[in-house]
Write a protein that holds these residues in place. Structure first.
Motif, mmCIF file in Angstrom:
data_model
loop_
_atom_site.group_PDB
_atom_site.id
_atom_site.type_symbol
_atom_site.label_atom_id
_atom_site.label_comp_id
_atom_site.label_asym_id
_atom_site.label_seq_id
_atom_site.Cartn_x
_atom_site.Cartn_y
_atom_site.Cartn_z
ATOM 1 N N PHE A 3 0.823 -1.207 0.000
ATOM 2 C CA PHE A 3 0.000 0.000 0.000
ATOM 3 C C PHE A 3 0.861 1.263 0.000
ATOM 4 O O PHE A 3 0.437 2.304 -0.473
ATOM 5 C CB PHE A 3 -0.980 -0.023 1.172
ATOM 6 C CG PHE A 3 -2.175 -0.891 0.910
ATOM 7 C CD1 PHE A 3 -3.213 -0.458 0.109
ATOM 8 C CD2 PHE A 3 -2.249 -2.173 1.427
ATOM 9 C CE1 PHE A 3 -4.308 -1.253 -0.162
ATOM 10 C CE2 PHE A 3 -3.337 -2.989 1.163
ATOM 11 C CZ PHE A 3 -4.376 -2.528 0.367
ATOM 12 N N PHE A 21 -4.519 -5.104 6.390
ATOM 13 C CA PHE A 21 -4.212 -5.491 5.014
ATOM 14 C C PHE A 21 -2.706 -5.447 4.829
ATOM 15 O O PHE A 21 -2.074 -4.452 5.111
ATOM 16 C CB PHE A 21 -4.853 -4.535 3.995
ATOM 17 C CG PHE A 21 -6.356 -4.546 3.991
ATOM 18 C CD1 PHE A 21 -7.068 -5.379 4.837
ATOM 19 C CD2 PHE A 21 -7.054 -3.714 3.128
ATOM 20 C CE1 PHE A 21 -8.460 -5.384 4.825
ATOM 21 C CE2 PHE A 21 -8.439 -3.711 3.122
ATOM 22 C CZ PHE A 21 -9.148 -4.534 3.974
ATOM 23 N N GLN A 23 -0.947 -6.397 1.814
ATOM 24 C CA GLN A 23 -0.594 -5.887 0.495
ATOM 25 C C GLN A 23 -1.875 -5.676 -0.290
ATOM 26 O O GLN A 23 -2.917 -6.222 0.045
ATOM 27 C CB GLN A 23 0.334 -6.845 -0.243
ATOM 28 C CG GLN A 23 -0.305 -8.181 -0.433
ATOM 29 C CD GLN A 23 0.374 -9.058 -1.475
ATOM 30 O OE1 GLN A 23 -0.004 -10.189 -1.660
ATOM 31 N NE2 GLN A 23 1.365 -8.537 -2.167
ATOM 32 N N GLN A 28 -6.840 -4.329 -6.651
ATOM 33 C CA GLN A 28 -6.530 -3.036 -6.019
ATOM 34 C C GLN A 28 -5.252 -2.442 -6.621
ATOM 35 O O GLN A 28 -5.187 -1.252 -6.911
ATOM 36 C CB GLN A 28 -6.356 -3.205 -4.507
ATOM 37 C CG GLN A 28 -7.668 -3.513 -3.800
ATOM 38 C CD GLN A 28 -7.479 -4.070 -2.403
ATOM 39 O OE1 GLN A 28 -6.355 -4.293 -1.942
ATOM 40 N NE2 GLN A 28 -8.583 -4.309 -1.719
ATOM 41 N N GLY A 48 -15.065 -10.616 -3.085
ATOM 42 C CA GLY A 48 -14.014 -11.392 -2.434
ATOM 43 C C GLY A 48 -12.631 -11.077 -2.968
ATOM 44 O O GLY A 48 -11.631 -11.562 -2.453
ATOM 45 N N THR A 49 -12.563 -10.252 -3.995
ATOM 46 C CA THR A 49 -11.263 -9.922 -4.575
ATOM 47 C C THR A 49 -10.693 -8.645 -3.964
ATOM 48 O O THR A 49 -9.595 -8.228 -4.304
ATOM 49 C CB THR A 49 -11.409 -9.696 -6.092
ATOM 50 O OG1 THR A 49 -12.456 -8.734 -6.289
ATOM 51 C CG2 THR A 49 -11.754 -10.971 -6.821
ATOM 52 N N GLY A 50 -11.481 -7.997 -3.118
ATOM 53 C CA GLY A 50 -11.061 -6.718 -2.545
ATOM 54 C C GLY A 50 -11.503 -5.550 -3.410
ATOM 55 O O GLY A 50 -10.955 -4.458 -3.326
ATOM 56 N N LYS A 51 -12.561 -5.765 -4.206
ATOM 57 C CA LYS A 51 -12.965 -4.705 -5.140
ATOM 58 C C LYS A 51 -13.570 -3.495 -4.427
ATOM 59 O O LYS A 51 -13.457 -2.375 -4.922
ATOM 60 C CB LYS A 51 -13.928 -5.247 -6.198
ATOM 61 C CG LYS A 51 -15.282 -5.607 -5.641
ATOM 62 C CD LYS A 51 -16.208 -6.031 -6.751
ATOM 63 C CE LYS A 51 -17.398 -6.791 -6.235
ATOM 64 N NZ LYS A 51 -18.288 -6.083 -5.331
ATOM 65 N N THR A 52 -14.185 -3.714 -3.273
ATOM 66 C CA THR A 52 -14.782 -2.577 -2.580
ATOM 67 C C THR A 52 -13.725 -1.530 -2.243
ATOM 68 O O THR A 52 -13.918 -0.339 -2.460
ATOM 69 C CB THR A 52 -15.503 -3.042 -1.293
ATOM 70 O OG1 THR A 52 -16.283 -4.186 -1.624
ATOM 71 C CG2 THR A 52 -16.370 -1.961 -0.719
ATOM 72 N N GLU A 88 -17.538 -1.248 4.810
ATOM 73 C CA GLU A 88 -16.135 -1.279 4.381
ATOM 74 C C GLU A 88 -15.621 0.150 4.106
ATOM 75 O O GLU A 88 -14.527 0.516 4.520
ATOM 76 C CB GLU A 88 -16.026 -2.143 3.117
ATOM 77 C CG GLU A 88 -14.625 -2.308 2.576
ATOM 78 C CD GLU A 88 -13.897 -3.540 3.107
ATOM 79 O OE1 GLU A 88 -14.407 -4.170 4.038
ATOM 80 O OE2 GLU A 88 -12.814 -3.841 2.586
ATOM 81 N N ASN A 248 -5.974 -13.705 5.713
ATOM 82 C CA ASN A 248 -5.846 -12.624 4.725
ATOM 83 C C ASN A 248 -5.222 -11.356 5.282
ATOM 84 O O ASN A 248 -4.771 -10.511 4.517
ATOM 85 C CB ASN A 248 -7.213 -12.291 4.125
ATOM 86 C CG ASN A 248 -7.676 -13.352 3.147
ATOM 87 O OD1 ASN A 248 -6.932 -14.289 2.859
ATOM 88 N ND2 ASN A 248 -8.879 -13.217 2.631
ATOM 89 N N GLN A 319 -8.028 -14.249 -1.544
ATOM 90 C CA GLN A 319 -8.667 -13.215 -2.355
ATOM 91 C C GLN A 319 -8.449 -13.404 -3.841
ATOM 92 O O GLN A 319 -9.044 -12.717 -4.650
ATOM 93 C CB GLN A 319 -8.106 -11.861 -1.963
ATOM 94 C CG GLN A 319 -8.639 -11.404 -0.641
ATOM 95 C CD GLN A 319 -8.238 -9.999 -0.376
ATOM 96 O OE1 GLN A 319 -7.053 -9.675 -0.398
ATOM 97 N NE2 GLN A 319 -9.191 -9.153 -0.146
HETATM 98 P P1 AMP Z 1 -14.633 -7.467 -1.361
HETATM 99 O O1 AMP Z 1 -14.116 -8.176 -2.580
HETATM 100 O O2 AMP Z 1 -14.546 -6.004 -1.501
HETATM 101 O O3 AMP Z 1 -16.008 -7.950 -0.995
HETATM 102 O O4 AMP Z 1 -13.653 -7.810 -0.138
HETATM 103 C C1 AMP Z 1 -13.609 -9.057 0.495
HETATM 104 C C2 AMP Z 1 -12.907 -8.999 1.868
HETATM 105 O O5 AMP Z 1 -11.516 -8.812 1.704
HETATM 106 C C3 AMP Z 1 -13.364 -7.874 2.773
HETATM 107 O O6 AMP Z 1 -13.605 -8.434 4.046
HETATM 108 C C4 AMP Z 1 -12.212 -6.919 2.833
HETATM 109 O O7 AMP Z 1 -12.128 -6.261 4.079
HETATM 110 C C5 AMP Z 1 -11.029 -7.802 2.600
HETATM 111 N N1 AMP Z 1 -9.900 -7.124 1.934
HETATM 112 C C6 AMP Z 1 -9.963 -6.173 0.978
HETATM 113 N N2 AMP Z 1 -8.732 -5.815 0.572
HETATM 114 C C7 AMP Z 1 -7.845 -6.564 1.283
HETATM 115 C C8 AMP Z 1 -6.405 -6.658 1.302
HETATM 116 N N3 AMP Z 1 -5.655 -5.921 0.508
HETATM 117 N N4 AMP Z 1 -5.846 -7.541 2.150
HETATM 118 C C9 AMP Z 1 -6.639 -8.314 2.958
HETATM 119 N N5 AMP Z 1 -7.979 -8.266 2.992
HETATM 120 C C10 AMP Z 1 -8.602 -7.408 2.161
#
Ligand code: AMP
Length: 524
Positions: A3, A21, A23, A28, A48-52, A88, A248, A319
């Motif tokens: 980050f 987090f 990395q 992202q 689940g990929t951290g797209k939010t 989030e 994670n 992820q």
């Molecule tokens: P999402 O794909 O946005 O629904 O995120 C899925 C989960 O991953 C959420 O619980 C986030 O808090 C978590 N998350 C998002 N980015 C990261 C990251 N870089 N490292 C670890 N966890 C993450």
């Protein structure tokens, strides 16, 4: 990518660090720099990929906390997603004082939402129908909206929101950034992109061809609050010499290590915050068998070269599909056999399906081992130790004490042995972890559809049902899935691991003062 390299606002960087987090996830790493430039973007990524965070971080950075005007808007297909996404974004914006994030969705009292909006909200996260409703009432001022995100755009189109989405986009200022996220890119999505996005950059995570080593792979559907208990049952049951557990986030690694140590396991954590000397100490402990459980993040595990890892546990579903392959590839090395276990919560089963499809592998669902299964195994181990003790220790003194005791009381020698064994095992908390099999209730994968004998004619609203379920069972409201309400009954989907709990909790519950009955639904 770290980050640090993403040039984030220090306040967001702090939040990301606090969230643990380690990395940036692949989406992202690609999307944040593009979005920070202010460009329009199409991101291909699923849940689940951290797209939010991939859109949430740039969106927050563009918001001015000093202005109370609405500046950013996210459209999501469902209420649950809106709530989750708002949660989030709030966490990411925790240190940006003065930022208000409001989820707005159908089923919630609109007047309450209007009051919140009047108080000054910079970011709204809403479902299209309700957003349109507010626009018509002029309770949303769109002039200052600089960022619009369409989250899960393909889902929104599937649900028939195309017209609503276009109406919203038409009403927004032309000078704005539009970010579109979608798991798939069918034609209608491309049409929307062509019409409403300006020279968008397309960001997706390119996947390499992956081959999964021959490893037995299992998954368990678990209640998020019981993850540690399930994990320790699996550790007891399989008793691997060396195990690697993946989380994670760094924070989860630390929490889990503490918990495992508290349960008497020899566990150590490995993540990016450790100094080289600490890493070396942990790794040496693992190599020479002083530590038999290593808990690590994906990044930290890269440096691990140990051949005898017998089992890999995915405490969190990874992820990225590629991470899954890297993780489980840590076991079954050098011609040895290996096993991989994954704990899955609620809708994460989708992600697992994806991993299976993409990695062309089979991950079998298994029931969580019962307390009895564990008792048998633990007893066996204690008896082995007993045998060893009898062979190698002078027991004369103990025998004398026991003989004296047995003469004086009515207990039999067998009873005394059983009691000692019980004490040695520790009674442990009786926790019901096994999931009942509800059969096919017509729910989404990972969910159970429940039938409730109350509906519209009884003047019940969706919010009442949601409130009752969350309130009575203690389960987070955002875990509740689809709610379909009819005149005299309602269907509600809840995660499979919570279903028994919900049914139980609702036995004595009332909705709007009426006693209700809740049971697993029949297939549609
Ligand atoms: P999402 O794909 O946005 O629904 O995120 C899925 C989960 O991953 C959420 O619980 C986030 O808090 C978590 N998350 C998002 N980015 C990261 C990251 N870089 N490292 C670890 N966890 C993450």
């Amino acid at each position: 990518m770290n980050f640090e390299e993403l040039c984030l606002d220090p306040r967001i960087f702090r939040a990301v660090t606090e969230m643990g987090f380690e990395q940036a996830s692949p989406i992202q790493a690609k999307a944040i720099p593009v979005a920070l430039e202010g460009r329009d973007m199409i991101g291909q990524a699923q849940t689940g990929t951290g797209k939010t965070a991939a859109f949430g971080i740039p969106m927050l950075q563009r918001v001015n906390p000093k202005s109370k005007k609405l500046q950013a808007m996210v459209l999501c297909p469902t209420r649950e997603l809106a709530i989750q996404c708002a949660g989030e974004v709030r966490k990411l914006g925790k240190f940006m004082h003065g930022i208000k994030v409001l989820p707005i969705y159908g089923g919630q009292d609109i007047n309450k939402q209007i009051r919140s909006l009047k108080g000054g909200v910079q970011i709204i996260i809403g479902t299209p129908g309700r957003v349109i409703d507010h626009m018509r009432r002029h309770t949303l001022k769109m002039e200052e909206v600089g960022t619009i995100v369409l989250d899960e755009a393909d889902e929104m189109l599937n649900m028939g929101f195309r017209e609503d989405i276009e109406t919203v986009l038409e009403k927004l200022p032309e000078e704005r950034q539009t970010l579109l996220f979608s798991a798939t890119m069918p034609k209608p999505i491309m049409e929307i992109a062509q019409r409403y996005l300006v020279d968008p950059e397309i960001v997706k995570v390119v996947k390499k061809e992956l081959t999964v080593p021959k490893i037995d792979q299992f998954y368990y559907e678990v209640n998020p609050r019981k993850k540690n208990e399930v994990l320790s049952r699996l550790l007891d049951m399989y008793d691997p010499e060396l195990s690697l557990i993946f989380c994670n986030t760094k924070r989860k690694v630390d929490e889990l290590v503490e918990d495992l140590k508290g349960r008497g396991y020899f566990a150590e954590g490995l993540h990016g915050d450790l100094k080289q000397s600490q890493r070396d100490r942990v790794m040496n402990g693992f190599r020479n068998g002083r530590t038999d459980i290593l808990v690590a993040t994906d990044v930290a595990a890269r440096g691990i070269d140990v051949d005898d890892v017998e089992a890999v546990f995915n405490y969190d579903v990874p992820q990225d599909d590629e991470y899954y392959v890297h993780r489980i590839g840590r076991t079954g090395r050098a011609g040895k056999s290996g096993t991989a276990f994954t704990l899955v919560v609620g809708r994460e089963v989708y992600k697992l399906k994806d991993i299976q499809r993409y990695c062309k592998t089979k991950i079998k669902r298994q029931p969580i081992p019962s307390k009895d299964d564990i008792t048998d195994i633990r007893a066996e181990k204690i008896l082995e130790q007993v045998r060893e003790c009898i062979e190698n220790t002078h027991l004369r003194k103990m025998i004398d004490i026991l003989e004296e005791y047995l003469e004086e009381c009515d207990d039999t020698a067998l009873e005394v042995a059983a009691a000692l064994m019980m004490m040695q095992m520790g009674q442990g908390e009786e926790i019901q972890l096994r999931q009942e099999d509800f059969g096919d209730t017509g729910a989404e994968p990972g969910m159970v559809r429940l039938f409730i004998n109350i509906g519209k004619k009884q003047r019940v609203r969706i919010g009442d049902v949601l409130g009752a379920i969350a309130g009575e069972s203690g389960m987070a409201g955002d875990l509740v899935g689809a709610i379909d309400m009819y005149d005299n009954y309602t269907f509600v989907e809840v995660p499979r691991e919570h279903a028994a709990e919900v049914i139980d909790a609702m036995k004595n519950a009332k909705i709007k003062g009426k006693q209700v009955s809740v049971e697993p639904a029949n297939r549609k």
